[in-house]
Design a protein around this motif. Structure first.
Motif, PDB file in Angstrom:
ATOM      1  N   ASP A  35       0.744  -1.182   0.091  1.00 43.63           N
ATOM      2  CA  ASP A  35      -0.037  -0.209   0.202  1.00 43.63           C
ATOM      3  C   ASP A  35       0.689   1.272  -0.019  1.00 43.63           C
ATOM      4  N   SER A  36       2.123   1.272   0.214  1.00 45.67           N
ATOM      5  CA  SER A  36       3.166   2.377  -0.027  1.00 45.67           C
ATOM      6  C   SER A  36       3.926   2.320  -1.480  1.00 45.67           C
ATOM      7  N   SER A  37       3.452   1.415  -2.222  1.00 49.66           N
ATOM      8  CA  SER A  37       4.328   1.269  -3.514  1.00 49.66           C
ATOM      9  C   SER A  37       4.243   2.648  -4.246  1.00 49.66           C
ATOM     10  N   ALA A  38       5.491   3.193  -4.965  1.00 46.91           N
ATOM     11  CA  ALA A  38       5.206   4.170  -5.693  1.00 46.91           C
ATOM     12  C   ALA A  38       4.569   3.903  -7.163  1.00 46.91           C
ATOM     13  N   LEU A  39       3.935   2.884  -7.374  1.00 49.17           N
ATOM     14  CA  LEU A  39       3.165   2.873  -8.658  1.00 49.17           C
ATOM     15  C   LEU A  39       1.671   3.587  -8.334  1.00 49.17           C
ATOM     16  N   ILE A  40       1.491   3.538  -7.070  1.00 45.59           N
ATOM     17  CA  ILE A  40      -0.117   3.946  -6.727  1.00 45.59           C
ATOM     18  C   ILE A  40      -0.174   5.386  -7.135  1.00 45.59           C
ATOM     19  N   ASP A  41      -1.254   5.622  -7.991  1.00 45.11           N
ATOM     20  CA  ASP A  41      -1.688   6.768  -8.398  1.00 45.11           C
ATOM     21  C   ASP A  41      -0.739   7.642  -9.685  1.00 45.11           C
ATOM     22  N   ARG A  42       0.393   6.564 -10.107  1.00 46.36           N
ATOM     23  CA  ARG A  42       1.002   7.134 -10.936  1.00 46.36           C
ATOM     24  C   ARG A  42       0.706   6.490 -12.351  1.00 46.36           C
ATOM     25  N   ALA A  43      -0.228   5.508 -12.425  1.00 46.09           N
ATOM     26  CA  ALA A  43      -0.547   4.725 -13.385  1.00 46.09           C
ATOM     27  C   ALA A  43      -1.814   3.985 -13.063  1.00 46.09           C
ATOM     28  N   PRO A  44      -2.586   3.474 -13.923  1.00 45.00           N
ATOM     29  CA  PRO A  44      -3.732   2.547 -13.644  1.00 45.00           C
ATOM     30  C   PRO A  44      -3.407   1.548 -12.895  1.00 45.00           C
ATOM     31  N   TRP A  45      -3.946   1.327 -11.385  1.00 46.39           N
ATOM     32  CA  TRP A  45      -3.332   0.259 -10.652  1.00 46.39           C
ATOM     33  C   TRP A  45      -4.220  -0.424  -9.913  1.00 46.39           C
ATOM     34  N   THR A  46      -3.931  -1.555  -9.099  1.00 45.70           N
ATOM     35  CA  THR A  46      -4.905  -2.131  -8.254  1.00 45.70           C
ATOM     36  C   THR A  46      -4.043  -2.760  -7.089  1.00 45.70           C
ATOM     37  N   ARG A  47      -4.854  -3.154  -6.104  1.00 43.71           N
ATOM     38  CA  ARG A  47      -3.898  -3.607  -4.888  1.00 43.71           C
ATOM     39  C   ARG A  47      -4.523  -4.869  -4.306  1.00 43.71           C
ATOM     40  N   VAL A  48      -4.008  -5.986  -3.975  1.00 48.26           N
ATOM     41  CA  VAL A  48      -4.544  -6.982  -3.360  1.00 48.26           C
ATOM     42  C   VAL A  48      -3.682  -7.339  -1.965  1.00 48.26           C
ATOM     43  N   ASP A  49      -4.240  -8.272  -1.080  1.00 47.14           N
ATOM     44  CA  ASP A  49      -3.899  -8.535   0.300  1.00 47.14           C
ATOM     45  C   ASP A  49      -2.368  -9.157  -0.261  1.00 47.14           C
ATOM     46  N   ASP A  50      -1.395  -8.768   0.755  1.00 44.97           N
ATOM     47  CA  ASP A  50      -0.195  -9.682   0.691  1.00 44.97           C
ATOM     48  C   ASP A  50      -0.092 -11.037   1.438  1.00 44.97           C
ATOM     49  N   VAL A  51      -0.261 -12.009   0.294  1.00 46.59           N
ATOM     50  CA  VAL A  51      -0.244 -13.394   0.792  1.00 46.59           C
ATOM     51  C   VAL A  51       0.966 -14.199   0.241  1.00 46.59           C
ATOM     52  N   PRO A  52       1.225 -15.428   0.493  1.00 43.52           N
ATOM     53  CA  PRO A  52       2.120 -16.168  -0.057  1.00 43.52           C
ATOM     54  C   PRO A  52       1.790 -16.531  -1.488  1.00 43.52           C
ATOM     55  N   TRP A  53       2.772 -17.088  -2.134  1.00 40.03           N
ATOM     56  CA  TRP A  53       2.759 -17.306  -3.668  1.00 40.03           C
ATOM     57  C   TRP A  53       1.695 -18.477  -3.704  1.00 40.03           C
ATOM     58  N   GLN A  54       1.770 -19.397  -2.696  1.00 45.06           N
ATOM     59  CA  GLN A  54       0.813 -20.539  -2.760  1.00 45.06           C
ATOM     60  C   GLN A  54      -0.656 -20.099  -2.773  1.00 45.06           C
ATOM     61  N   ARG A  55      -1.068 -19.092  -2.148  1.00 46.00           N
ATOM     62  CA  ARG A  55      -2.345 -18.331  -2.219  1.00 46.00           C
ATOM     63  C   ARG A  55      -2.682 -17.721  -3.280  1.00 46.00           C
ATOM     64  N   ILE A  56      -1.536 -17.166  -3.840  1.00 44.29           N
ATOM     65  CA  ILE A  56      -1.881 -16.455  -5.378  1.00 44.29           C
ATOM     66  C   ILE A  56      -2.239 -17.317  -6.231  1.00 44.29           C
ATOM     67  N   VAL A  57      -1.832 -18.507  -6.340  1.00 47.38           N
ATOM     68  CA  VAL A  57      -1.957 -19.425  -7.442  1.00 47.38           C
ATOM     69  C   VAL A  57      -3.251 -20.404  -7.220  1.00 47.38           C
ATOM     70  N   SER A  58      -3.662 -20.234  -5.843  1.00 51.78           N
ATOM     71  CA  SER A  58      -5.073 -21.215  -5.388  1.00 51.78           C
ATOM     72  C   SER A  58      -6.044 -20.806  -5.962  1.00 51.78           C
ATOM     73  N   PRO A  59      -7.295 -21.491  -6.212  1.00 52.52           N
ATOM     74  CA  PRO A  59      -8.488 -21.165  -6.524  1.00 52.52           C
ATOM     75  C   PRO A  59      -9.032 -20.023  -5.766  1.00 52.52           C
ATOM     76  N   LEU A  60      -8.907 -19.740  -4.724  1.00 55.56           N
ATOM     77  CA  LEU A  60      -9.679 -18.929  -3.754  1.00 55.56           C
ATOM     78  C   LEU A  60      -9.359 -17.636  -4.248  1.00 55.56           C
ATOM     79  N   ALA A  61     -10.610 -16.702  -4.036  1.00 57.27           N
ATOM     80  CA  ALA A  61     -10.651 -15.537  -4.530  1.00 57.27           C
ATOM     81  C   ALA A  61      -9.590 -14.407  -3.983  1.00 57.27           C
ATOM     82  N   LEU A  62      -9.187 -13.572  -4.674  1.00 58.74           N
ATOM     83  CA  LEU A  62      -8.288 -12.317  -4.400  1.00 58.74           C
ATOM     84  C   LEU A  62      -9.026 -11.154  -4.430  1.00 58.74           C
ATOM     85  N   ILE A  63      -9.307 -10.637  -3.417  1.00 61.95           N
ATOM     86  CA  ILE A  63     -10.336  -9.368  -3.306  1.00 61.95           C
ATOM     87  C   ILE A  63      -9.378  -8.203  -3.531  1.00 61.95           C
TER      88      ILE A  63
END
Length: 391
Positions: A176-204
């Motif tokens: 949530d402090s990344s320099a990309l925020i508001d410098r271009a079209p962007w979106t942010r998700v929760d910081d989760v392990p890579w196993q959670r990212i590739v899982s079928p569970l939703a990323l809000i």
């Protein structure tokens, strides 16, 4: 910022306040020192103080002694200035795994919905690489999974390169402090392990996607007047996160945005601060909301950022606007169904039962039951649904 640099290749000092840079005998010198850093040696330009052996406050503060040159607008004039490059950052194994997992998830989602997918998509000249290029009926969207530090200038430059190729840039991060925020079209998700990212569970999606709210400012309004501080009886509008909408809107999932951004259901918008035209912010919004916003404000929402501006931190403001009449269809129901409707009193009761702040109450993503949804480590589903999905 500095008005001069040392050219390590030619062994000369360059004065950026002179048209000939203080070196009339060097043709093409300006083009050489202003080319992108990734197209020339990183140590081409050196801080003058560092070169002379003098203490440099920027270097002492943790920045590198190497410099880059860019245009800057100051007091209505554009000048050349030099600034320190950040220290190089090698991605940690965790960052690299998350980056690969996010690319895999985006590509897998797009392919599953019949969209065109190309990973590590290169520009015709081979100089620009897009993590995942998703092509749909509405747009070509260039997804950039950013899990390591990046500078605002790099984000702007790479986004501009994407637009030149008719690609809508879309940066995704968990910081949530990344320099990309508001410098271009962007979106942010929760910081989760890579196993959670590739899982079928939703990323809000937690940031970068907003909804248009329109209301008349009266004594009974649920929102305060953004301009006069009282009931001005004018119509106002603003971009709000789903949980802060009245009535509350459903949060968007990452997989959903992969599809809707390519199909044209979600559009990128650059919103200008009415108090300071130099300050802008980016967001993704439903196409219907964008159309109504353009009718109200006469803004185009063009995501091209004009002219050089100061490289200053940008914070998102609610971008509330005032207009003198009610726009057509201002009182239409939300385009998508609301997952959870609670009165203020009901929300307080539920929050007390869940032992959390009222604004962190949200719907279970499976059954829509109220849960402690928006805390830093809150679950996305209720205990009953977790037992059902795990059995």
């Amino acid at each position: 910022m500095a008005n001069g640099v040392f050219h390590t290749g030619h062994g000369i000092e360059i004065n950026l306040t002179y048209e000939d840079l203080g070196n009339p005998g060097y043709a093409g010198l300006l083009e050489e020192i202003t080319q992108p850093v990734d197209q020339r040696a990183r140590n081409l330009l050196q801080c003058l103080k560092d070169h002379r052996g003098e203490p440099c406050q920027c270097a002492l503060a943790g920045k590198s002694p190497w410099m880059f040159v860019r245009r800057r607008r100051s007091h209505g004039q554009v000048t050349w200035v030099a600034a320190h490059l950040p220290l190089t950052h090698a991605a940690t194994p965790q960052e690299s795994d998350k980056h690969k997992a996010m690319k895999e998830r985006i590509a897998r989602t797009a392919a599953r919905h019949g969209l065109g997918v190309e990973t590590e998509a290169r520009s015709p000249d081979g100089r620009v690489v897009t993590d995942v290029l998703v092509t749909g009926a509405g747009a070509r969207v260039g997804w950039e999974a950013q899990y390591s530090p990046i500078t605002a200038n790099t984000v702007r430059r790479r986004s501009a390169k994407a637009r030149e190729r008719n690609i809508a840039p879309l940066w995704v991060t968990s910081d949530d402090s990344s320099a990309l925020i508001d410098r271009a079209p962007w979106t942010r998700v929760d910081d989760v392990p890579w196993q959670r990212i590739v899982s079928p569970l939703a990323l809000i999606i937690r940031g970068g996607v907003r909804h248009l709210q329109i209301w008349k400012c009266t004594p009974s309004s649920e929102r305060p007047c953004p301009t006069a501080g009282g009931a001005c009886r004018m119509w106002h509008s603003g971009w709000f996160l789903p949980a802060l909408c009245i009535s509350q809107e459903r949060a968007t999932a990452l997989d959903e945005l992969v599809v809707t951004s390519a199909d044209g259901e979600h559009l990128p918008v650059r919103s200008r601060d009415p108090q300071d035209a130099r300050r802008t912010s980016y967001l993704w919004a439903l196409a219907r909301d964008v159309g109504r916003w353009r009718e109200i404000t006469a803004e185009t929402g063009d995501t091209h950022e004009p002219g050089p501006v100061d490289d200053e931190p940008v914070t998102y403001r609610e971008q509330e606007l005032t207009f003198g009449h009610a726009p057509a269809d201002a009182l239409l129901q939300p385009l998508r169904p609301v997952a959870l409707r609670l009165s203020p009193r009901e929300r307080l009761v539920v929050a007390a039962e869940l032992r959390c702040p009222p604004w962190e109450v949200g719907p279970c993503m499976l059954c829509a039951a109220p849960i402690h949804r928006y805390g830093p480590r809150s679950p996305k589903v209720c205990p009953a649904c977790r037992m059902t999905t795990s059995s």
